[in-house]
Design a protein around this motif. Sequence first.
Motif, PDB file in Angstrom:
ATOM      1  N   UNK A  74     -58.519 -26.353 -26.782  1.00 33.53           N
ATOM      2  CA  UNK A  74     -57.752 -26.541 -25.558  1.00 33.53           C
ATOM      3  C   UNK A  74     -56.292 -26.196 -25.827  1.00 33.53           C
ATOM      4  N   UNK A  75     -55.551 -25.930 -24.762  1.00 34.65           N
ATOM      5  CA  UNK A  75     -54.115 -25.751 -24.939  1.00 34.65           C
ATOM      6  C   UNK A  75     -53.481 -27.133 -25.119  1.00 34.65           C
ATOM      7  N   UNK A  76     -52.267 -27.158 -25.651  1.00 32.32           N
ATOM      8  CA  UNK A  76     -51.632 -28.432 -25.984  1.00 32.32           C
ATOM      9  C   UNK A  76     -51.300 -29.261 -24.741  1.00 32.32           C
ATOM     10  N   UNK A  77     -50.952 -28.623 -23.631  1.00 33.85           N
ATOM     11  CA  UNK A  77     -50.633 -29.377 -22.406  1.00 33.85           C
ATOM     12  C   UNK A  77     -51.858 -30.112 -21.888  1.00 33.85           C
ATOM     13  N   UNK A  78     -52.989 -29.421 -21.833  1.00 32.02           N
ATOM     14  CA  UNK A  78     -54.228 -30.039 -21.360  1.00 32.02           C
ATOM     15  C   UNK A  78     -54.635 -31.175 -22.292  1.00 32.02           C
ATOM     16  N   UNK A  79     -54.510 -30.945 -23.590  1.00 32.13           N
ATOM     17  CA  UNK A  79     -54.868 -31.982 -24.562  1.00 32.13           C
ATOM     18  C   UNK A  79     -53.992 -33.209 -24.375  1.00 32.13           C
ATOM     19  N   UNK A  80     -52.690 -33.007 -24.182  1.00 36.69           N
ATOM     20  CA  UNK A  80     -51.776 -34.139 -23.966  1.00 36.69           C
ATOM     21  C   UNK A  80     -52.154 -34.890 -22.700  1.00 36.69           C
ATOM     22  N   UNK A  81     -52.506 -34.155 -21.658  1.00 36.36           N
ATOM     23  CA  UNK A  81     -52.918 -34.757 -20.390  1.00 36.36           C
ATOM     24  C   UNK A  81     -54.163 -35.628 -20.569  1.00 36.36           C
ATOM     25  N   UNK A  82     -55.151 -35.092 -21.249  1.00 38.51           N
ATOM     26  CA  UNK A  82     -56.404 -35.827 -21.462  1.00 38.51           C
ATOM     27  C   UNK A  82     -56.155 -37.020 -22.379  1.00 38.51           C
ATOM     28  N   UNK A  83     -55.310 -36.847 -23.390  1.00 39.49           N
ATOM     29  CA  UNK A  83     -54.986 -37.952 -24.298  1.00 39.49           C
ATOM     30  C   UNK A  83     -54.329 -39.100 -23.527  1.00 39.49           C
ATOM     31  N   UNK A  84     -53.477 -38.757 -22.574  1.00 32.25           N
ATOM     32  CA  UNK A  84     -52.835 -39.787 -21.741  1.00 32.25           C
ATOM     33  C   UNK A  84     -53.898 -40.559 -20.964  1.00 32.25           C
ATOM     34  N   UNK A  89     -57.364 -45.516 -20.518  1.00 27.79           N
ATOM     35  CA  UNK A  89     -58.675 -46.179 -20.521  1.00 27.79           C
ATOM     36  C   UNK A  89     -58.796 -47.158 -21.688  1.00 27.79           C
ATOM     37  N   UNK A  90     -57.853 -47.086 -22.626  1.00 28.89           N
ATOM     38  CA  UNK A  90     -57.899 -47.955 -23.794  1.00 28.89           C
ATOM     39  C   UNK A  90     -58.785 -47.434 -24.907  1.00 28.89           C
ATOM     40  N   UNK A  91     -59.135 -46.154 -24.854  1.00 32.11           N
ATOM     41  CA  UNK A  91     -60.052 -45.575 -25.843  1.00 32.11           C
ATOM     42  C   UNK A  91     -59.340 -44.963 -27.044  1.00 32.11           C
ATOM     43  N   UNK A  92     -58.049 -44.612 -26.894  1.00 31.33           N
ATOM     44  CA  UNK A  92     -57.285 -44.077 -28.014  1.00 31.33           C
ATOM     45  C   UNK A  92     -55.883 -44.693 -27.989  1.00 31.33           C
ATOM     46  N   UNK A  93     -55.196 -44.596 -29.124  1.00 30.03           N
ATOM     47  CA  UNK A  93     -53.772 -44.921 -29.192  1.00 30.03           C
ATOM     48  C   UNK A  93     -53.051 -43.687 -29.705  1.00 30.03           C
ATOM     49  N   UNK A 110     -62.716 -47.360 -27.954  1.00 26.46           N
ATOM     50  CA  UNK A 110     -63.103 -45.952 -28.042  1.00 26.46           C
ATOM     51  C   UNK A 110     -64.246 -45.750 -29.023  1.00 26.46           C
ATOM     52  N   UNK A 111     -64.199 -46.470 -30.135  1.00 30.30           N
ATOM     53  CA  UNK A 111     -65.290 -46.401 -31.113  1.00 30.30           C
ATOM     54  C   UNK A 111     -66.586 -46.926 -30.502  1.00 30.30           C
ATOM     55  N   UNK A 112     -66.477 -47.984 -29.689  1.00 36.18           N
ATOM     56  CA  UNK A 112     -67.662 -48.552 -29.030  1.00 36.18           C
ATOM     57  C   UNK A 112     -68.251 -47.568 -28.015  1.00 36.18           C
ATOM     58  N   UNK A 113     -67.375 -46.864 -27.284  1.00 33.60           N
ATOM     59  CA  UNK A 113     -67.850 -45.857 -26.328  1.00 33.60           C
ATOM     60  C   UNK A 113     -68.669 -44.802 -27.070  1.00 33.60           C
ATOM     61  N   UNK A 114     -68.128 -44.310 -28.178  1.00 30.09           N
ATOM     62  CA  UNK A 114     -68.861 -43.298 -28.965  1.00 30.09           C
ATOM     63  C   UNK A 114     -70.151 -43.868 -29.539  1.00 30.09           C
ATOM     64  N   UNK A 115     -70.092 -45.074 -30.048  1.00 33.10           N
ATOM     65  CA  UNK A 115     -71.292 -45.694 -30.626  1.00 33.10           C
ATOM     66  C   UNK A 115     -72.401 -45.802 -29.579  1.00 33.10           C
ATOM     67  N   UNK A 116     -72.024 -46.047 -28.336  1.00 36.88           N
ATOM     68  CA  UNK A 116     -73.001 -46.128 -27.239  1.00 36.88           C
ATOM     69  C   UNK A 116     -73.555 -44.739 -26.893  1.00 36.88           C
TER      70      UNK A 116
END
Length: 165
Positions: A74-84, A89-93, A110-116
């Motif tokens: 992805x481009x960096x702008x889109x990645x920053x947007x998705x990271x925000x 959602x509380x899935x990343x810091x 976020x780890x629990x979401x992936x584990x599911x």
Amino acid sequence: MTPTPQATASPLPDSVVALQAEPGHLIRRAHQLAVSTFHETHGRQITPVQYAILRALQDAPGIDQVTLADKVALDTSTTADIATRLEAKGWIVRELLPRRQRALRLTPEGEAVLAHMLPRVVPMYRQLLQPLEPAEQAEFLRLLRKFVHLNTPSSGDPYSGKPEV
């Protein structure tokens, strides 16, 4: 200019091709099928791109957003947007680093979401590829990797990187 051997052996005619036979249309349709199967399996609370980001962070905790963008193509702008959005959602810091970079990590949520999700990933892809015979599935995946690799700028990892625009 002499045509390359690959160009002369193209299965595409020099004239207009029916829409259903155009490579771009077929790739778009394959993408639609993949996204539909993803949502049938995992619901609509997460997108395939968000899943890719979570998986990349699982594989490389603490990477910066620029490296993450490269890993998920992805481009960096889109990645920053998705990271925000994932942070909301509380899935990343996201931790601020020197030079205004940010290190990203999964939260326990976020780890629990992936584990599911992870136990359902392989069955989901089996369902997606089920119309093909096992040998065709292997060949299809090989050709997809080759296609993506040949259309990705050179990096150390043939399965990462964003296409040049």
